[in-house]
Design a protein around this motif. Structure first.
Motif, PDB file in Angstrom:
ATOM      1  N   ASP A   1       0.825  -1.209   0.000  1.00 54.82           N
ATOM      2  CA  ASP A   1       0.000   0.000   0.000  1.00 54.82           C
ATOM      3  C   ASP A   1       0.859   1.259   0.000  1.00 54.82           C
ATOM      4  N   SER A   2       1.928   1.247   0.783  1.00 51.97           N
ATOM      5  CA  SER A   2       2.804   2.424   0.854  1.00 51.97           C
ATOM      6  C   SER A   2       3.512   2.666  -0.476  1.00 51.97           C
ATOM      7  N   GLU A   3       3.893   1.584  -1.159  1.00 49.66           N
ATOM      8  CA  GLU A   3       4.546   1.713  -2.464  1.00 49.66           C
ATOM      9  C   GLU A   3       3.574   2.255  -3.511  1.00 49.66           C
ATOM     10  N   MET A   4       2.339   1.760  -3.477  1.00 49.06           N
ATOM     11  CA  MET A   4       1.337   2.239  -4.421  1.00 49.06           C
ATOM     12  C   MET A   4       1.060   3.723  -4.190  1.00 49.06           C
ATOM     13  N   ALA A   5       0.946   4.116  -2.930  1.00 49.17           N
ATOM     14  CA  ALA A   5       0.681   5.519  -2.613  1.00 49.17           C
ATOM     15  C   ALA A   5       1.828   6.413  -3.073  1.00 49.17           C
ATOM     16  N   ARG A   6       3.048   5.951  -2.892  1.00 54.79           N
ATOM     17  CA  ARG A   6       4.191   6.748  -3.330  1.00 54.79           C
ATOM     18  C   ARG A   6       4.221   6.886  -4.843  1.00 54.79           C
ATOM     19  N   LEU A   7       3.953   5.790  -5.543  1.00 50.69           N
ATOM     20  CA  LEU A   7       3.961   5.818  -7.003  1.00 50.69           C
ATOM     21  C   LEU A   7       2.883   6.767  -7.538  1.00 50.69           C
ATOM     22  N   VAL A   8       1.675   6.654  -7.020  1.00 49.94           N
ATOM     23  CA  VAL A   8       0.586   7.519  -7.465  1.00 49.94           C
ATOM     24  C   VAL A   8       0.904   8.979  -7.144  1.00 49.94           C
ATOM     25  N   GLY A   9       1.478   9.212  -5.989  1.00 51.56           N
ATOM     26  CA  GLY A   9       1.833  10.575  -5.596  1.00 51.56           C
ATOM     27  C   GLY A   9       2.823  11.213  -6.561  1.00 51.56           C
ATOM     28  N   ILE A  10       3.802  10.442  -7.020  1.00 51.00           N
ATOM     29  CA  ILE A  10       4.793  10.957  -7.973  1.00 51.00           C
ATOM     30  C   ILE A  10       4.126  11.300  -9.302  1.00 51.00           C
ATOM     31  N   VAL A  11       3.277  10.392  -9.783  1.00 53.60           N
ATOM     32  CA  VAL A  11       2.583  10.654 -11.052  1.00 53.60           C
ATOM     33  C   VAL A  11       1.721  11.906 -10.937  1.00 53.60           C
ATOM     34  N   ARG A  12       0.945  12.000  -9.877  1.00 49.88           N
ATOM     35  CA  ARG A  12       0.066  13.161  -9.694  1.00 49.88           C
ATOM     36  C   ARG A  12       0.873  14.458  -9.613  1.00 49.88           C
ATOM     37  N   ARG A  13       2.001  14.408  -8.932  1.00 47.22           N
ATOM     38  CA  ARG A  13       2.794  15.625  -8.720  1.00 47.22           C
ATOM     39  C   ARG A  13       3.377  16.154 -10.020  1.00 47.22           C
ATOM     40  N   TYR A  14       3.895  15.252 -10.843  1.00 45.76           N
ATOM     41  CA  TYR A  14       4.630  15.688 -12.030  1.00 45.76           C
ATOM     42  C   TYR A  14       3.797  15.647 -13.320  1.00 45.76           C
ATOM     43  N   LEU A  15       2.765  14.828 -13.367  1.00 47.83           N
ATOM     44  CA  LEU A  15       2.035  14.628 -14.614  1.00 47.83           C
ATOM     45  C   LEU A  15       0.545  14.902 -14.508  1.00 47.83           C
TER      46      LEU A  15
END
Length: 324
Positions: free
Chosen positions: A20-34
């Motif tokens: 869950d923590s990995e998924m949240a981090r991945l989604v957060g990066i996508v949302r932040r930059y893209l």
């Protein structure tokens, strides 16, 4: 490049195995930059699903799940080497739909002993709005190939035909060779971008992308495929392949003819910068005469479509366009 994402698709294997923590981090990066899309799909292995995880994925912004059901017949699942059983697949779909996900079920056909009709009816009874059905393909070097598993072409074609017949009887619409939707509104918008030869950004090891050429020159776009994990982690730039007009056109024909609606020759000619009808007139005449393609008139504004027989031999049809 400056763009706004229309869809997001997290796939390429089993991303639902991420913590869950990995998924949240991945989604957060996508949302932040893209940014984020309006249709956001997560590929889900039924063996990874729980009510807590489903809520977590939904809260992160995923609203569509592509579930690797493959079959609802336990012996078939065991033969395919899946980690889940039919009970887990049913539970996964129920949990996802109760949370608010639109669900698509993947189905494998042409497996020896598979009760195909029961699998299809079972998927629809479980409430899926979309079905992706693929025949079992044996690739060299895979465990199936090493075990000597073979799929007879007659069995492959029988599964291809019966899947279409039954899903159409049950009210689904076939909008692509292997994809069926309960209505036009629940088609995979992300995959439609591929089939319409649009532009997309592929991130991560093994991902492919198609980007417009904004820097001038004779070519129309760039394609690229990221290397696999151990090379990707070295952070070296991925080479971009220049896509010139003729390759762009044959790519668009190959993908667009997978669609039930086919492809507009006028639109493709405008994008490619030359007359598709004039360039490939001999091939078009040949394929139409063989009843593998249809074109209502000899005007570029018409939709070029593959017939049912043409879908079955689409690779051969496209090979003729490549030969000219």
């Amino acid at each position: 490049y400056s763009f706004a994402l229309e869809t997001v698709y997290l796939g390429g294997g089993t991303p639902s195995f991420l913590r869950d923590s990995e998924m949240a981090r991945l989604v957060g990066i996508v949302r932040r930059y893209l940014g984020w899309g309006s249709e956001n799909t997560l590929e889900v292995n039924p063996g990874t699903v729980s009510s807590e995880r489903v809520k977590h994925w939904f809260d992160l912004g995923f609203n569509r799940a592509s579930v690797g059901v493959q079959s609802l017949h336990d012996p078939t699942l065991k033969f395919l080497g899946r980690i889940h059983d039919a009970k887990a697949a049913k539970s996964a779909l129920e949990l996802l739909q109760n949370q608010g996900f639109r669900t698509s079920g993947d189905l494998i056909t042409a497996v020896a002993g598979q009760p195909l009709e029961a699998d299809i009816r079972g998927l629809l009874e479980l409430g899926v709005q979309h079905v992706s059905a693929y025949t079992l393909t044996i690739e060299p070097g895979t465990p199936f190939a090493k075990r000597g598993v073979q799929v007879l072409e007659a069995d492959e074609q029988a599964g291809f035909v019966r899947t279409a017949e039954l899903l159409l009887e049950l009210g689904f619409q076939r909008y692509e060779i292997s994809n069926y939707a309960a209505s036009l509104e629940v088609r995979s918008q992300h995959n439609l971008a591929y089939w319409n030869n649009r532009f997309y950004l592929g991130l991560g090891p093994g991902a492919a992308g198609h980007l417009p050429n904004l820097g001038g020159g004779e070519y129309l776009s760039h394609r690229y495929t990221n290397p696999h994990l151990h090379i990707w982690l070295e952070n070296n730039p991925t080479p971009l392949e220049q896509v010139f007009a003729e390759d762009y056109a044959t790519d668009a024909l190959f993908m667009g003819l997978r669609l039930r609606d086919g492809i507009s020759l006028r639109d493709l000619s405008a994008r490619a910068g030359f007359s598709i009808f004039e360039r490939y007139q001999n091939v078009l005449d040949e394929m139409i005469q063989k009843r593998l393609l249809t074109l209502e008139s000899e005007q570029e504004g018409e939709q070029l479509k593959a017939t049912y027989d043409g879908w079955w031999v689409l690779n051969d049809v496209i090979r003729r366009f490549l030969e000219g």
